[in-house]
Design an enzyme around this catalytic site. Structure first.
Site, PDB file in Angstrom:
ATOM      1  N   MET A   1      12.001  24.324   2.812  1.00 36.02           N
ATOM      2  CA  MET A   1      11.210  23.499   1.899  1.00 36.02           C
ATOM      3  C   MET A   1      12.109  22.685   0.960  1.00 36.02           C
ATOM      4  SD  MET A   1       8.277  24.565  -0.845  1.00 36.02           S
ATOM      5  CE  MET A   1       7.262  25.384   0.354  1.00 36.02           C
TER       6      MET A   1
ATOM      7  N   ARG B   1     -10.887  -0.287  14.816  1.00 30.12           N
ATOM      8  CA  ARG B   1     -10.680   0.472  13.590  1.00 30.12           C
ATOM      9  C   ARG B   1     -11.593  -0.162  12.552  1.00 30.12           C
ATOM     10  NH1 ARG B   1      -4.632   1.144  11.064  1.00 30.12           N
ATOM     11  NH2 ARG B   1      -5.132  -0.947  10.364  1.00 30.12           N
TER      12      ARG B   1
ATOM     13  N   LYS C   1       0.841  -1.204   0.000  1.00 29.93           N
ATOM     14  CA  LYS C   1       0.000   0.000   0.000  1.00 29.93           C
ATOM     15  C   LYS C   1       0.878   1.256   0.000  1.00 29.93           C
ATOM     16  CE  LYS C   1      -0.339  -0.266   5.033  1.00 29.93           C
ATOM     17  NZ  LYS C   1      -1.175  -0.696   6.177  1.00 29.93           N
TER      18      LYS C   1
ATOM     19  N   TYR D   1      16.170  29.963   8.713  1.00 31.65           N
ATOM     20  CA  TYR D   1      14.960  30.597   9.258  1.00 31.65           C
ATOM     21  C   TYR D   1      14.966  30.552  10.776  1.00 31.65           C
ATOM     22  CZ  TYR D   1      12.593  30.452   4.690  1.00 31.65           C
ATOM     23  OH  TYR D   1      12.231  30.639   3.398  1.00 31.65           O
TER      24      TYR D   1
HETATM   25  C1  LIG Z   1      -0.448  -1.638   6.866  1.00 32.84           C
HETATM   26  C2  LIG Z   1      -0.999  -2.924   7.268  1.00 32.84           C
HETATM   27  C3  LIG Z   1      -0.173  -4.055   7.341  1.00 32.84           C
HETATM   28  C4  LIG Z   1       1.332  -3.978   7.236  1.00 32.84           C
HETATM   29  O1  LIG Z   1       1.829  -3.443   8.446  1.00 32.84           O
HETATM   30  P1  LIG Z   1       3.379  -3.346   8.784  1.00 32.84           P
HETATM   31  O2  LIG Z   1       3.419  -2.958  10.210  1.00 32.84           O
HETATM   32  O3  LIG Z   1       3.941  -2.273   7.890  1.00 32.84           O
HETATM   33  O4  LIG Z   1       3.979  -4.654   8.502  1.00 32.84           O
HETATM   34  C5  LIG Z   1      -0.766  -5.283   7.562  1.00 32.84           C
HETATM   35  N1  LIG Z   1      -2.099  -5.386   7.746  1.00 32.84           N
HETATM   36  C6  LIG Z   1      -2.924  -4.312   7.735  1.00 32.84           C
HETATM   37  C7  LIG Z   1      -4.370  -4.483   7.972  1.00 32.84           C
HETATM   38  C8  LIG Z   1      -2.398  -3.046   7.508  1.00 32.84           C
HETATM   39  O5  LIG Z   1      -3.202  -1.978   7.518  1.00 32.84           O
END
Ligand SMILES: *Cc1c(COP(=O)(O)O)cnc(C)c1O
Length: 365
Positions: A305, A135, A37, A257
């Site tokens: 930046m 969640r 992802k 800055y």
């Molecule tokens: C992002 C995610 C993972 C991977 O998590 P890591 O800690 O990066 O290995 C696995 N399962 C779900 C549901 C996630 O949202």
């Protein structure tokens, strides 16, 4: 000619080696998927997912339907799961594109089953059960209710039941075994479905946490799944910025800055072409360091930046000169060390890396 001010070197072989390390750790009873992802945590899913597939990875997880659709043509055989599940009206896109939704609520299941009834055929899906994250996912009671309606369960096309651990990165946290036990209960309800429990950190809690499929993400990209202990994963990225200018400043002069760094003595300051727009967190101001060859150059002043400044006093001009490279992430300061300095986690360091770098992918093994 390399026009870029900064370059990001991504070691594809190291990602594959990290995936193999995980696959060997959980095998042969369990198998390793790969979580790609957010563009493979910012490192390029278009390159890394096909390389992982070639190395033997058969299952991939992304967050959104768009991410999955972009990946589909690049992965001939592999299964692609979408963690967010189907948004209303997108149910048909999953079977159409050959993608597998993770069903996270009875509401999503309702729409998914309605579609299966409409077209007279169920398509594969995963069922997410919440065991302590609050969640996404069905409650245990909802999972049980689903199991008590076998025809509805069959209509979901369920091929996997999964959950997600909240505290696997905190050694000894009491919620972790509780989630494991709740997941075992959910699996008893949904008897016969393969299970997936652990992401990167859970994998390192031992075989109790491996179930049938593990879902490593950050560990593949070099993040430490065992915080507080030595990192078992190989480092994947190096980040190198070019020096645009080296200036001599007088004792008492300030840098950047807010004038937050005052030079105690006459100093040399190297100005490097990377800033917070490239993912160098502004919280790194006056913290951390870069390396130039074998020298360490403290980061001084605030991050701008597009620019960051280092104190290179005492580093020979033959090393610290315009066009020379300062390494911001590498053996001298890995993503975990940088994350600590920035007050964040390696996940955020990786996913914040900007789009301006010249990205160079290392050869596959
Ligand atoms: C992002 C995610 C993972 C991977 O998590 P890591 O800690 O990066 O290995 C696995 N399962 C779900 C549901 C996630 O949202």
């Amino acid at each position: 000619m390399d026009r870029a001010g900064a370059r990001l070197l991504i070691d594809v072989g190291a990602v594959i080696a990290n995936w193999r390390l995980v696959a060997d750790k959980v095998g042969p009873k369990a198998q390793a998927a790969a979580v790609v992802k957010a563009d493979a945590y910012g490192l390029g899913a278009d390159v890394l997912a096909p390389a992982l597939a070639e190395a033997g990875c058969k299952r991939f997880f992304v967050a959104t339907l768009d991410e999955a659709m972009a990946l589909r043509p690049l992965l001939a055989e592999a299964e692609i799961f979408v963690l967010s599940g189907p948004l209303p009206g997108t149910e048909g896109d999953y079977p159409f594109h050959g993608l597998i939704p993770v069903l996270n609520s009875t509401e999503q299941i309702g729409r998914w089953v309605a579609q299966a009834e409409r077209v007279g055929r169920s398509a594969p899906a995963a069922i997410h059960v919440d065991t302590g994250m609050s969640r996404l996912g069905l409650t245990l009671a909802e999972a049980r209710a689903l199991a008590e309606e076998p025809s509805r369960l069959a209509a979901t096309g369920a091929v996997l039941v999964m959950t997600h651990l909240a505290c696997a990165d905190e050694a000894g946290h009491p919620l972790t075994p509780l989630q494991r036990d709740r997941f075992a209960l959910a699996r008893r309800y949904l008897a016969g479905l393969p299970g997936s429990l652990s992401a990167s950190s859970g994998i390192f809690l031992g075989p109790d946490y491996h179930a049938d499929w593990v879902r490593p993400g950050v560990a593949l990209y070099g993040g430490n799944p065992t915080p507080g202990q030595p990192n078992p994963m190989g480092q994947v990225i190096r980040l190198q910025g070019k020096i645009l200018q080296v200036r001599d400043v007088d004792a008492g002069d300030t840098v950047g800055y807010g004038a937050t760094h005052r030079c105690q003595e006459a100093s040399r300051i190297a100005v490097v072409a990377a800033g917070y727009a490239d993912g160098l967190f502004r919280s790194l101001g006056n913290r951390g360091a870069g390396t130039i060859g074998s020298w360490r150059a403290p980061l001084v002043g605030r991050i701008s930046m597009d620019l960051v400044t280092f104190d290179v006093t005492g580093i020979p001009e033959s090393a610290a000169h315009p066009g020379a490279t300062v390494e911001l992430i590498g053996p001298g300061q890995d993503i975990e060390a940088l994350a600590r300095e920035a007050g964040t986690i390696s996940y955020e360091i990786l996913t914040a890396l900007g789009a301006r770098y010249l990205r160079l992918y290392g050869a596959r093994p």
